[in-house]
Design an enzyme around this catalytic site. Structure first.
Site, PDB file in Angstrom:
ATOM      1  N   ILE A 154      -2.990   2.184  17.680  1.00 24.92           N
ATOM      2  CA  ILE A 154      -2.520   3.530  17.983  1.00 24.92           C
ATOM      3  C   ILE A 154      -2.978   3.915  19.393  1.00 24.92           C
ATOM      4  CG2 ILE A 154      -2.666   5.961  17.329  1.00 24.92           C
ATOM      5  CD1 ILE A 154      -1.076   4.306  15.354  1.00 24.92           C
ATOM      6  N   HIS A 209      -8.456  -1.039   6.053  1.00 21.60           N
ATOM      7  CA  HIS A 209      -8.667  -2.373   6.622  1.00 21.60           C
ATOM      8  C   HIS A 209      -9.296  -3.278   5.568  1.00 21.60           C
ATOM      9  CE1 HIS A 209      -9.453  -5.418   9.652  1.00 21.60           C
ATOM     10  NE2 HIS A 209     -10.664  -5.547   9.138  1.00 21.60           N
ATOM     11  N   ASN A 255       0.824  -1.204   0.000  1.00 24.09           N
ATOM     12  CA  ASN A 255       0.000   0.000   0.000  1.00 24.09           C
ATOM     13  C   ASN A 255       0.862   1.259   0.000  1.00 24.09           C
ATOM     14  OD1 ASN A 255      -2.948  -0.325  -0.051  1.00 24.09           O
ATOM     15  ND2 ASN A 255      -2.635  -1.644   1.725  1.00 24.09           N
ATOM     16  N   ARG A 272      -0.110  -2.333  14.650  1.00 21.55           N
ATOM     17  CA  ARG A 272      -0.242  -2.036  16.077  1.00 21.55           C
ATOM     18  C   ARG A 272      -1.377  -1.055  16.311  1.00 21.55           C
ATOM     19  NH1 ARG A 272       3.740  -4.282  18.886  1.00 21.55           N
ATOM     20  NH2 ARG A 272       5.622  -4.868  17.731  1.00 21.55           N
TER      21      ARG A 272
END
Length: 201
Positions: free
Chosen positions: A92, A108, A13, A90
């Site tokens: 935030i 997502h 991405n 992870r």
């Protein structure tokens, strides 16, 4: 707008975003690539585009708060306005959320709120749904619970394997993410209005 991209792994991405920037289809200045994995391949991609990098792991710090402070220090040194998550694995934490309210965007691989978490594609495939896709959303304190900005749908074919579905979802991500980032960041539209169930597929 100065942007930091966060990524943990391969960085496909990130590559799609940088290709859009190079083609002048995405008008934003990427000033930093941050990774929580010192050996992640995305760091090599950043070098190709001459993007400065920073990489360190939470394991190198005494606490999550200390880790996030170190990340924040790097962002402030680079005068970052926005954070774009591109495969950053992870959650935030409060420190970054407070410093960048409504200025952190994530992508997502499912049609949220369905199938949040680390295995969105696999979970959708194993559930036998006929349609899944990708969601771009603002980040909040939850896991994939922030306000939805846009979604792109991907049909699940009867002969799909997990791998073939993953390939089409990633293709949709690479198409959709730069377009949405241009709408929000590239045009400097700080008052971008979230449209319920906005569909750019």
């Amino acid at each position: 707008m100065k942007v930091a991209i966060f990524a943990s792994g391969n960085g496909s991405n990130f590559e799609a975003i940088m290709q859009a920037v190079a083609a002048k289809e995405l008008e934003m200045e990427v000033v930093l690539l941050f990774s929580d994995q010192r050996e992640s391949y995305v760091l090599n991609r950043a070098k190709k585009y001459q993007i400065p990098t920073a990489a360190f792991s939470p394991k190198e710090f005494d606490s999550r708060q200390a880790y996030e402070q170190a990340v924040l220090d790097v962002l402030q040194e680079n005068q970052v306005d926005w954070i774009v998550l591109a495969g950053y694995m992870r959650i935030i934490g409060k420190k970054l959320l407070k410093a960048y309210p409504n200025r952190i965007i994530n992508i997502h691989p499912s049609l949220l709120p369905a199938f949040p978490g680390l295995h969105g594609i696999k979970d959708a495939f194993e559930a036998g749904v006929s349609q899944t896709g990708v969601t771009i959303h603002f980040v909040d304190a939850g896991v994939d619970t922030g306000p939805i900005i846009a979604q792109g749908k991907v049909s699940v074919h009867s002969d799909d394997t997990l791998e073939s579905l993953e390939e089409r979802i990633h293709k949709k991500e690479h198409e959709l993410y730069p377009k949405v980032l241009q709408q929000i960041i590239g045009k400097g539209n700080l008052d971008f209005k979230i449209k319920e169930n906005r569909n750019l597929s």
